[in-house]
Motif scaffolding. Structure first.
Motif, PDB file in Angstrom:
ATOM      1  N   VAL A 172       0.830  -1.202   0.000  1.00 22.46           N
ATOM      2  CA  VAL A 172       0.000   0.000   0.000  1.00 22.46           C
ATOM      3  C   VAL A 172       0.866   1.254   0.000  1.00 22.46           C
ATOM      4  O   VAL A 172       2.044   1.212   0.369  1.00 22.46           O
ATOM      5  N   TRP A 193      -2.856   4.243  -2.742  1.00 27.67           N
ATOM      6  CA  TRP A 193      -2.803   3.052  -3.590  1.00 27.67           C
ATOM      7  C   TRP A 193      -3.076   1.794  -2.780  1.00 27.67           C
ATOM      8  O   TRP A 193      -2.455   1.544  -1.744  1.00 27.67           O
ATOM      9  N   ASN A 194      -4.016   0.987  -3.247  1.00 24.23           N
ATOM     10  CA  ASN A 194      -4.375  -0.312  -2.657  1.00 24.23           C
ATOM     11  C   ASN A 194      -4.900  -0.206  -1.225  1.00 24.23           C
ATOM     12  O   ASN A 194      -4.923  -1.202  -0.503  1.00 24.23           O
ATOM     13  N   ASP A 206      -8.904   2.184  -2.945  1.00 27.76           N
ATOM     14  CA  ASP A 206      -8.949   2.007  -4.398  1.00 27.76           C
ATOM     15  C   ASP A 206      -7.723   1.241  -4.870  1.00 27.76           C
ATOM     16  O   ASP A 206      -6.596   1.486  -4.414  1.00 27.76           O
ATOM     17  N   ALA A 207      -7.928   0.304  -5.786  1.00 26.56           N
ATOM     18  CA  ALA A 207      -6.837  -0.527  -6.292  1.00 26.56           C
ATOM     19  C   ALA A 207      -5.936   0.279  -7.222  1.00 26.56           C
ATOM     20  O   ALA A 207      -6.385   1.191  -7.923  1.00 26.56           O
ATOM     21  N   THR A 244      -7.667  -4.938  -2.375  1.00 29.55           N
ATOM     22  CA  THR A 244      -7.160  -3.807  -1.594  1.00 29.55           C
ATOM     23  C   THR A 244      -7.270  -4.130  -0.106  1.00 29.55           C
ATOM     24  O   THR A 244      -7.916  -5.102   0.295  1.00 29.55           O
TER      25      THR A 244
END
Length: 457
Positions: A202, A208-209, A212-213, A224
């Protein structure tokens, strides 16, 4: 280690059908080393799940940019120093589930705060800062606090452990870093006997992740962090065990004093193990008196059978001397007399929860003064206070090698095996069998500070 696909496909009962209530809410903590990004990660979860109002966001601005960590660091000392000192709880919900987050401090001196938060958590998210590790080395060493917090979560029977590898966006080769760090975490978990639900790369700062992926980043294609959390199970209550009920409060019943069909007092507390229902035969500890449950009330004073993990009020079939700190336990089981016993002697009944004065324990030591043999502390078991003497320090757990080392004392924040001798017996059980009956806290008799968390072996 559980794979990403197994997490993504696990069949957890979704709350989207109207069951999104406090029972299905997941209580989890974030933990790990200092400045790994725990508060920022929680801020990102809150912001990206639309759980923060605009006026709240406007109040956490620094130099024109949103400082996500300030959403959880509420103490003035935390904002001044940029660290987390005490556990901060935040709440948010998605369409699938409700969440209660505990942001645990990473500093070693605040380990006691982390233990407090983990003791009631369903899951723990252990953050790992990629920039602090020798990520180019396949045999890299993890930070001591990462190992310590993972071990503590495991010892405290936190049902699910998730590793979140943060700040991979700040390294030169995130693919290699992710591969090496993931391998090091998997080896550590295997050596320590820790079951890990998932490991996710992450970037809390960029999001990120987290919610939201960020497809394909670090070569990772799994769910995620939020998707992992949405399907984690709650900690199962110890309902399949004999009844154990620590009495917290005694209330005189409002029913007529002329009613002699049952006792006139209600004993309130939270069921530690088993289920309590009318007709249950019970024994009072420590007096040993026998009785039968006449009526059970839930938290709203409605007649109802109550399982472990839920508050209840118990009314017995007769007046029995019960005080705060006593236990209402399942009645002893009568043993059958041998067929060839000509004298017809009745064998002694087997108690559902045998009491003992001598305990072999695992202790997470949190006091500034070392734990040494001979010291006497107050021990709290359920709601019962009893004096406890340290009989021996058997060994200390080396958090780096996981080896059991000979020791004569436990220093602050150390974990080890300790033998305790109690002034009077208590109905203790192994922590791995019964979470409430297998846990105690030690309190300094002079300063009244919580000195250690004790798990019965």
């Amino acid at each position: 280690m559980t794979t990403m696909n197994s997490i993504a496909g696990s069949a957890y009962p979704s709350s989207a059908s109207g069951q999104n209530d406090h029972i299905s809410a997941l209580k989890f903590i974030t933990c790990g080393s200092v400045d790994d990004g725990k508060s920022t990660l929680i801020g990102r979860l809150l912001v990206d799940s639309k759980a923060v109002l605009q006026d709240h966001l406007a109040g956490v601005q620094r130099q024109g940019e949103t400082d996500l960590a300030l959403l959880t660091d509420g103490l003035s000392a935390e904002r001044e120093q940029g660290i987390t000192i005490d556990v901060a709880y935040r709440y948010f919900a998605t369409e699938e589930r409700k969440f209660i987050i505990g942001d645990a401090p990473g500093h070693e001196q605040y380990t006691r705060n982390m233990v407090t938060a983990a003791s009631s958590a369903d899951a723990a998210v252990v953050l790992v800062d990629a920039t602090k590790l020798d990520w180019k080395n396949p045999g890299l060493a993890l930070l001591p606090q990462t190992r310590r917090h993972s071990l503590l979560a495991h010892l405290l029977r936190v049902h699910s452990l998730v590793f979140a590898v943060n700040k991979l966006d700040a390294v030169e080769d995130p693919v290699q870093a992710w591969k090496n760090i993931q391998g090091a975490l998997a080896k550590f978990a295997q050596d320590a006997g820790i079951a890990v639900r998932a490991t996710v790369p992450v970037s809390a700062l960029k999001g990120w992740n987290v919610v939201d992926a960020h497809a394909g980043w670090c070569g990772y294609e799994g769910p995620t962090l939020l998707q992992v959390l949405e399907v984690l199970p709650n900690t199962p209550a110890d309902t399949g065990l004999p009844l154990a009920f620590p009495v917290q409060w005694v209330e005189k019943s409002s029913s007529s004093s002329a009613d002699t069909s049952q006792g006139r007092r209600v004993f309130w507390g939270r069921v530690a193990a088993g289920t309590v229902a009318p007709g249950t035969a019970v024994q009072i500890f420590p007096s040993g008196q026998l009785a039968t449950v006449a009526q059970v009330l839930d938290h709203a004073r409605r007649p109802k059978d109550v399982p472990a993990g839920t508050s209840a009020g118990i009314i017995l079939d007769r007046e029995v001397d019960v005080s705060r700190g006593d236990w209402i336990l399942a009645a002893p089981t009568a043993a059958a007399a041998p067929a060839d016993d000509d004298f017809g002697d009745t064998p002694a009944a087997t108690p559902a929860w045998p009491a003992s004065r001598e305990l072999r324990t695992t202790v997470a030591w949190m006091d500034d003064e070392p734990l040494v043999a001979g010291r006497v502390y107050w021990a709290l078991h359920g709601h019962r206070w009893v004096k406890a003497k340290v009989k021996a320090v058997v060994h200390r757990l080396n958090i780096n090698s996981l080896a059991e080392e000979d020791a004569t004392q436990l220093d602050p924040n150390a974990i080890g095996h300790v033998e305790l001798l109690l002034q009077e017996a208590i109905p203790a059980a192994p922590f791995g069998k019964a979470r409430v009956l297998g846990s105690l806290i030690l309190v300094d008799t002079a300063s009244h500070k919580t000195a250690g968390a004790v798990l019965v072996n």
